[in-house]
Structure formats: structure tokens, C-alpha cells
Design a protein around this motif. Structure first.
Motif, PDB file in Angstrom:
ATOM      1  N   ALA A   1       0.822  -1.221   0.000  1.00 50.24           N
ATOM      2  CA  ALA A   1       0.000   0.000   0.000  1.00 50.24           C
ATOM      3  C   ALA A   1       0.856   1.271   0.000  1.00 50.24           C
ATOM      4  O   ALA A   1       0.583   2.208  -0.758  1.00 50.24           O
ATOM      5  CB  ALA A   1      -0.960   0.000   1.190  1.00 50.24           C
TER       6      ALA A   1
ATOM      7  N   LEU B   1       2.509   1.825  -3.379  1.00 44.58           N
ATOM      8  CA  LEU B   1       1.520   2.240  -4.385  1.00 44.58           C
ATOM      9  C   LEU B   1       1.137   3.692  -4.175  1.00 44.58           C
ATOM     10  O   LEU B   1       1.011   4.469  -5.122  1.00 44.58           O
ATOM     11  CB  LEU B   1       0.275   1.342  -4.321  1.00 44.58           C
ATOM     12  N   TYR B   2       0.949   4.066  -2.909  1.00 42.63           N
ATOM     13  CA  TYR B   2       0.634   5.460  -2.586  1.00 42.63           C
ATOM     14  C   TYR B   2       1.731   6.386  -3.113  1.00 42.63           C
ATOM     15  O   TYR B   2       1.449   7.450  -3.683  1.00 42.63           O
ATOM     16  CB  TYR B   2       0.461   5.608  -1.066  1.00 42.63           C
TER      17      TYR B   2
ATOM     18  N   MET C   1       1.381   6.696  -6.806  1.00 47.90           N
ATOM     19  CA  MET C   1       0.181   7.488  -7.124  1.00 47.90           C
ATOM     20  C   MET C   1       0.368   8.977  -6.812  1.00 47.90           C
ATOM     21  O   MET C   1      -0.431   9.807  -7.224  1.00 47.90           O
ATOM     22  CB  MET C   1      -1.015   6.962  -6.326  1.00 47.90           C
TER      23      MET C   1
ATOM     24  N   GLU D   1      -2.598   6.757   1.630  1.00 49.24           N
ATOM     25  CA  GLU D   1      -2.198   5.350   1.707  1.00 49.24           C
ATOM     26  C   GLU D   1      -3.439   4.481   1.879  1.00 49.24           C
ATOM     27  O   GLU D   1      -3.513   3.369   1.377  1.00 49.24           O
ATOM     28  CB  GLU D   1      -1.221   5.146   2.871  1.00 49.24           C
TER      29      GLU D   1
ATOM     30  N   ALA E   1      -4.934   3.622  -1.380  1.00 42.28           N
ATOM     31  CA  ALA E   1      -4.166   2.543  -2.011  1.00 42.28           C
ATOM     32  C   ALA E   1      -4.505   1.202  -1.362  1.00 42.28           C
ATOM     33  O   ALA E   1      -4.652   0.183  -2.044  1.00 42.28           O
ATOM     34  CB  ALA E   1      -2.674   2.836  -1.904  1.00 42.28           C
TER      35      ALA E   1
END
Ligand SMILES: CC(C)(COP(=O)(O)OP(=O)(O)OC[C@H]1O[C@@H](n2cnc3c(N)ncnc32)[C@H](O)[C@@H]1OP(=O)(O)O)[C@@H](O)C(=O)NCCC(=O)NCCS
Length: 174
Positions: free
Chosen positions: A22, A25-26, A29, A46, A49
Motif C-alpha cells: 500500500a 503504491l501510494y 500514485m 495510503e 491505495a
């Protein structure tokens, strides 16, 4: 798990998602080029995500740098219900610092293979901003075809940007 070298020689492993992804990915992003090229909101969280990781009917592919496991990019396929069961939409993003090194191509190749040969998809579709030539070029290279253009598809920095609809079909003999 898939392994290979991107165009610029970076060794990449493609794996499924982990709960612990997570934060990575955050971070992806949150990168300016990712916000520009996708529909991710600025100042995402977060938690967003984490929730995205838990979505049902979604299959994730995570690209990592082989030497240290650093997450370089992600791709997911969302498939439909009922008579749309064999149709999936595709979303992807590569970390700004890892763009242009073949990572996107590796993720796409893997997702198309798994999508058609394991998820039993017939069609994978996506939307891409009309002013994102790198993404359009990459999608065309792996076989996506332009099917139409949505006018004022999504807002980006105050401007409603048109989006191309593209799709790839499972080969009839595949
Ligand atoms: C667009 C994106 C997915 C591409 O992934 P990537 O790992 O950078 O792409 P690759 O290195 O695998 O390949 C990029 C291809 O586009 C080409 N390319 C790069 N910039 C280009 C440009 N301005 N115009 C045309 N082609 C371009 C590269 O030359 C390469 O093609 P080639 O192999 O024929 O030389 C990635 O950069 C990204 O996530 N960007 C930010 C978010 C985004 O736009 N996501 C797509 C949402 S639809």
C-alpha cells in the motif's frame, strides 16, 4: 512470478500484490507524471491505495526491481459481472523515476498473458488521455486498437481532457 530485463536493462520481477504494497503504491500514485497520466487524485492517501488493493474482481501485477524489491509500477485488471464477466478494464502506472525503461511493456505483456490464458478474458479495454503519446504508443505496440474518443472524459488541472478508448481482444485461435 515473471522475470526479465526492461529495455534499459533494469532487472524486473512481476509478482502479485501484497498487503504491504500500500505505501509503495501510494508513493507511485503521488508522483506528478502519474497524476498527470491517470485519474488518481492529487494528495491521495495510503488508505486509498490499501482499499484499492482489497477491491474484488481485481487482479494486480506489481513490477519490482529484482535486486532490492523496490516497487517500480503497478497494473490491475478489473473484470465485470454477468455478461461482462470476460471483459476487463486495465489501469497502470510506472513510478516517474522508472519510466521509459521498459517496465510498462513488461507489465502489459504479463497482464495480457494472464488475462487471456488464466482469467479467461475475451477483451481488455482502457482509456488514455489523447495527449499521452508514450502510453498510446505502448498500448498500440502490444496490440491495443483505438475504438473511439470520449470528449471531455476527465478533468485534469482544470481542463476537461478527451480520452481515447482502446481495447485488445483475445486472438480467436489463442
Ligand atoms: C505511460 C507509461 C505506462 C509507459 O510505461 P513505461 O514503462 O514508461 O514505458 P516503456 O518504457 O515500456 O515503453 C514506452 C514506449 O513509449 C515510447 N515513448 C516514450 N515517450 C514517447 C513519446 N513522447 N511519444 C511516443 N512514444 C514515446 C518509448 O520510446 C517506448 O517505445 P519503444 O519501445 O518503441 O521505444 C508510464 O510511463 C506511466 O505510467 N506514466 C505515467 C502514468 C500514465 O501515463 N499512465 C498511463 C495511463 S493510461
Amino acid at each position: 512470478m515473471g522475470e526479465g530485463a526492461g529495455a534499459a536493462g533494469v532487472d524486473v520481477i512481476i509478482r502479485g500484490a501484497r498487503r504491504s504494497d500500500a505505501l509503495a503504491l501510494y508513493e507511485i500514485m503521488s508522483k506528478p507524471k502519474v497524476i498527470w497520466g491517470t485519474t488518481v487524485m492529487p494528495c491521495t492517501s495510503e488508505l486509498t491505495a490499501e482499499k484499492a488493493l482489497g477491491e474484488e474482481n481485481r487482479h494486480w501485477f506489481i513490477a519490482t526491481r529484482a535486486r532490492d524489491g523496490h516497487v517500480l509500477g503497478y497494473l490491475y485488471l478489473d473484470w465485470g459481472h454477468g455478461r461482462w464477466r470476460r471483459i476487463a478494464s486495465l489501469v497502470m502506472a510506472i513510478h516517474d523515476d522508472a519510466a521509459g525503461q521498459g517496465v510498462g511493456r513488461m507489465l502489459l505483456d504479463k497482464a495480457i498473458h494472464v488475462g487471456f490464458q488464466y482469467l479467461d478474458l475475451q477483451r481488455i479495454e482502457l482509456e488514455v488521455y489523447v495527449d499521452n503519446p508514450a502510453a498510446i504508443h505502448l498500448y498500440e505496440k502490444v496490440g491495443f486498437v483505438h475504438e473511439g474518443t470520449k470528449r471531455r472524459n476527465a478533468i485534469r488541472d482544470g481542463v476537461h481532457v478527451d480520452g481515447h478508448m482502446m481495447a485488445i481482444l483475445k486472438p480467436l485461435d489463442g
